[in-house]
Design a protein around this motif. Structure first.
Motif, PDB file in Angstrom:
ATOM      1  N   ALA A  42      33.894  31.698  28.802  1.00 30.14           N
ATOM      2  CA  ALA A  42      32.765  32.016  29.517  1.00 30.14           C
ATOM      3  C   ALA A  42      32.874  31.415  30.908  1.00 30.14           C
ATOM      4  O   ALA A  42      32.509  32.281  32.013  1.00 30.14           O
ATOM      5  CB  ALA A  42      31.585  30.889  29.119  1.00 30.14           C
ATOM      6  N   PHE A  43      33.801  30.384  31.243  1.00 30.73           N
ATOM      7  CA  PHE A  43      34.211  30.097  32.770  1.00 30.73           C
ATOM      8  C   PHE A  43      34.920  31.306  33.350  1.00 30.73           C
ATOM      9  O   PHE A  43      34.633  31.587  34.688  1.00 30.73           O
ATOM     10  CB  PHE A  43      34.940  28.807  32.875  1.00 30.73           C
ATOM     11  N   GLY A  44      35.786  31.951  32.442  1.00 28.14           N
ATOM     12  CA  GLY A  44      36.780  32.976  33.212  1.00 28.14           C
ATOM     13  C   GLY A  44      35.622  33.911  33.571  1.00 28.14           C
ATOM     14  O   GLY A  44      35.970  34.815  34.541  1.00 28.14           O
ATOM     15  N   GLY A  45      34.955  34.434  32.553  1.00 22.42           N
ATOM     16  CA  GLY A  45      34.054  35.424  32.711  1.00 22.42           C
ATOM     17  C   GLY A  45      33.089  35.281  34.065  1.00 22.42           C
ATOM     18  O   GLY A  45      32.601  36.287  34.793  1.00 22.42           O
ATOM     19  N   ASP A  46      32.615  34.018  34.308  1.00 23.61           N
ATOM     20  CA  ASP A  46      31.921  33.897  35.518  1.00 23.61           C
ATOM     21  C   ASP A  46      32.260  33.982  36.887  1.00 23.61           C
ATOM     22  O   ASP A  46      31.661  33.890  37.895  1.00 23.61           O
ATOM     23  CB  ASP A  46      31.291  32.460  35.458  1.00 23.61           C
ATOM     24  N   GLN A  47      33.789  34.272  36.786  1.00 25.70           N
ATOM     25  CA  GLN A  47      34.580  34.200  38.071  1.00 25.70           C
ATOM     26  C   GLN A  47      34.329  35.765  38.663  1.00 25.70           C
ATOM     27  O   GLN A  47      34.704  36.082  39.806  1.00 25.70           O
ATOM     28  CB  GLN A  47      35.746  33.938  37.783  1.00 25.70           C
ATOM     29  N   PHE A  48      33.683  36.466  37.844  1.00 23.48           N
ATOM     30  CA  PHE A  48      33.649  38.152  38.503  1.00 23.48           C
ATOM     31  C   PHE A  48      32.059  38.469  38.890  1.00 23.48           C
ATOM     32  O   PHE A  48      31.236  37.966  38.056  1.00 23.48           O
ATOM     33  CB  PHE A  48      34.208  39.008  37.287  1.00 23.48           C
ATOM     34  N   GLN A  49      32.122  39.094  39.843  1.00 26.12           N
ATOM     35  CA  GLN A  49      30.871  39.784  40.254  1.00 26.12           C
ATOM     36  C   GLN A  49      30.536  41.201  39.693  1.00 26.12           C
ATOM     37  O   GLN A  49      31.397  42.132  40.072  1.00 26.12           O
ATOM     38  CB  GLN A  49      30.783  39.810  41.822  1.00 26.12           C
ATOM     39  N   LEU A  50      29.553  41.249  38.734  1.00 24.92           N
ATOM     40  CA  LEU A  50      29.268  42.662  38.334  1.00 24.92           C
ATOM     41  C   LEU A  50      28.294  43.357  39.027  1.00 24.92           C
ATOM     42  O   LEU A  50      27.469  42.705  39.779  1.00 24.92           O
ATOM     43  CB  LEU A  50      28.790  42.377  36.699  1.00 24.92           C
ATOM     44  N   PRO A  51      28.282  44.690  39.347  1.00 25.00           N
ATOM     45  CA  PRO A  51      29.055  45.607  38.467  1.00 25.00           C
ATOM     46  C   PRO A  51      30.325  45.929  39.248  1.00 25.00           C
ATOM     47  O   PRO A  51      31.170  46.756  38.758  1.00 25.00           O
ATOM     48  CB  PRO A  51      28.118  46.874  38.590  1.00 25.00           C
ATOM     49  N   GLU A  52      30.569  45.330  40.481  1.00 27.94           N
ATOM     50  CA  GLU A  52      31.734  45.730  41.263  1.00 27.94           C
ATOM     51  C   GLU A  52      33.084  45.396  40.376  1.00 27.94           C
ATOM     52  O   GLU A  52      34.021  46.287  40.969  1.00 27.94           O
ATOM     53  CB  GLU A  52      31.725  44.854  42.668  1.00 27.94           C
ATOM     54  N   GLN A  53      33.184  44.142  39.826  1.00 29.91           N
ATOM     55  CA  GLN A  53      34.265  44.034  38.986  1.00 29.91           C
ATOM     56  C   GLN A  53      34.429  43.999  37.823  1.00 29.91           C
ATOM     57  O   GLN A  53      35.041  43.434  37.170  1.00 29.91           O
ATOM     58  CB  GLN A  53      34.576  42.433  39.578  1.00 29.91           C
ATOM     59  N   GLU A  54      33.902  44.999  37.122  1.00 34.04           N
ATOM     60  CA  GLU A  54      33.751  45.103  35.786  1.00 34.04           C
ATOM     61  C   GLU A  54      35.006  45.513  35.149  1.00 34.04           C
ATOM     62  O   GLU A  54      35.291  44.922  34.108  1.00 34.04           O
ATOM     63  CB  GLU A  54      32.546  46.433  35.449  1.00 34.04           C
ATOM     64  N   LYS A  55      35.797  46.204  35.790  1.00 35.67           N
ATOM     65  CA  LYS A  55      37.143  46.636  35.486  1.00 35.67           C
ATOM     66  C   LYS A  55      38.228  45.231  35.455  1.00 35.67           C
ATOM     67  O   LYS A  55      38.646  45.076  34.264  1.00 35.67           O
ATOM     68  CB  LYS A  55      37.934  47.664  36.435  1.00 35.67           C
ATOM     69  N   GLU A  56      37.877  44.345  36.235  1.00 33.78           N
ATOM     70  CA  GLU A  56      38.846  43.271  36.228  1.00 33.78           C
ATOM     71  C   GLU A  56      38.188  42.330  35.220  1.00 33.78           C
ATOM     72  O   GLU A  56      39.115  41.668  34.679  1.00 33.78           O
ATOM     73  CB  GLU A  56      38.637  42.545  37.770  1.00 33.78           C
ATOM     74  N   LEU A  57      37.058  42.264  34.812  1.00 35.79           N
ATOM     75  CA  LEU A  57      36.756  41.579  33.846  1.00 35.79           C
ATOM     76  C   LEU A  57      37.058  42.048  32.528  1.00 35.79           C
ATOM     77  O   LEU A  57      37.477  41.143  31.545  1.00 35.79           O
ATOM     78  CB  LEU A  57      34.937  41.435  33.836  1.00 35.79           C
ATOM     79  N   LYS A  58      37.103  43.153  32.218  1.00 37.11           N
ATOM     80  CA  LYS A  58      37.403  43.688  30.829  1.00 37.11           C
ATOM     81  C   LYS A  58      39.136  43.503  30.834  1.00 37.11           C
ATOM     82  O   LYS A  58      39.528  43.029  29.915  1.00 37.11           O
ATOM     83  CB  LYS A  58      37.320  45.321  30.890  1.00 37.11           C
ATOM     84  N   SER A  59      39.664  43.406  32.081  1.00 36.01           N
ATOM     85  CA  SER A  59      41.205  43.211  31.994  1.00 36.01           C
ATOM     86  C   SER A  59      41.381  41.344  31.693  1.00 36.01           C
ATOM     87  O   SER A  59      42.316  41.288  30.976  1.00 36.01           O
ATOM     88  CB  SER A  59      41.961  43.636  33.219  1.00 36.01           C
ATOM     89  N   PHE A  60      40.791  40.715  32.291  1.00 34.40           N
ATOM     90  CA  PHE A  60      40.734  39.235  31.781  1.00 34.40           C
ATOM     91  C   PHE A  60      40.401  39.039  30.318  1.00 34.40           C
ATOM     92  O   PHE A  60      41.603  38.285  30.001  1.00 34.40           O
ATOM     93  CB  PHE A  60      39.629  38.406  32.813  1.00 34.40           C
TER      94      PHE A  60
END
Length: 70
Positions: free
Chosen positions: A8-26
Motif C-alpha cells: 500500500a505504501f509503495g502504491g501510494d508513491q505513484f501519481q495516476l494516471p501519469e505513472q500507471e506504467k511505473e505502478l505496474k512495474s513496481f
C-alpha cells in the motif's frame, strides 16, 4: 512475511494516471522479489537447520519459521 502495508505504501508513491506504467512495474518487481526470496530461503533454511540444529527433529525451527512467513 509479506506485510500488506508495504504494498500500500509503495502504491501510494505513484501519481495516476501519469505513472500507471511505473505502478505496474513496481508491483511486478515487488512480487517477483518476494517469490524469489522465498525460493532461495527454503533451501538455505533446510541447510542451516540440518547443519546447526541441536536436536534433529522432523521439522526444524528454521523450517517452522519459513512456513510461518511464506
Amino acid at each position: 512475511g509479506v506485510r500488506p502495508c508495504v504494498t500500500a505504501f509503495g502504491g501510494d508513491q505513484f501519481q495516476l494516471p501519469e505513472q500507471e506504467k511505473e505502478l505496474k512495474s513496481f508491483f511486478t518487481y515487488y512480487y517477483i522479489a518476494t517469490n524469489v526470496g522465498c525460493l532461495i530461503a527454503y533451501p538455505i533454511s533446510q541447510y542451516l537447520g540440518n547443519k546447526y540444529s541441536i536436536v534433529k527433529m522432523k521439522m526444524t525451527l528454521y523450517q517452522r519459521k519459513f512456513n510461518a512467513l511464506c
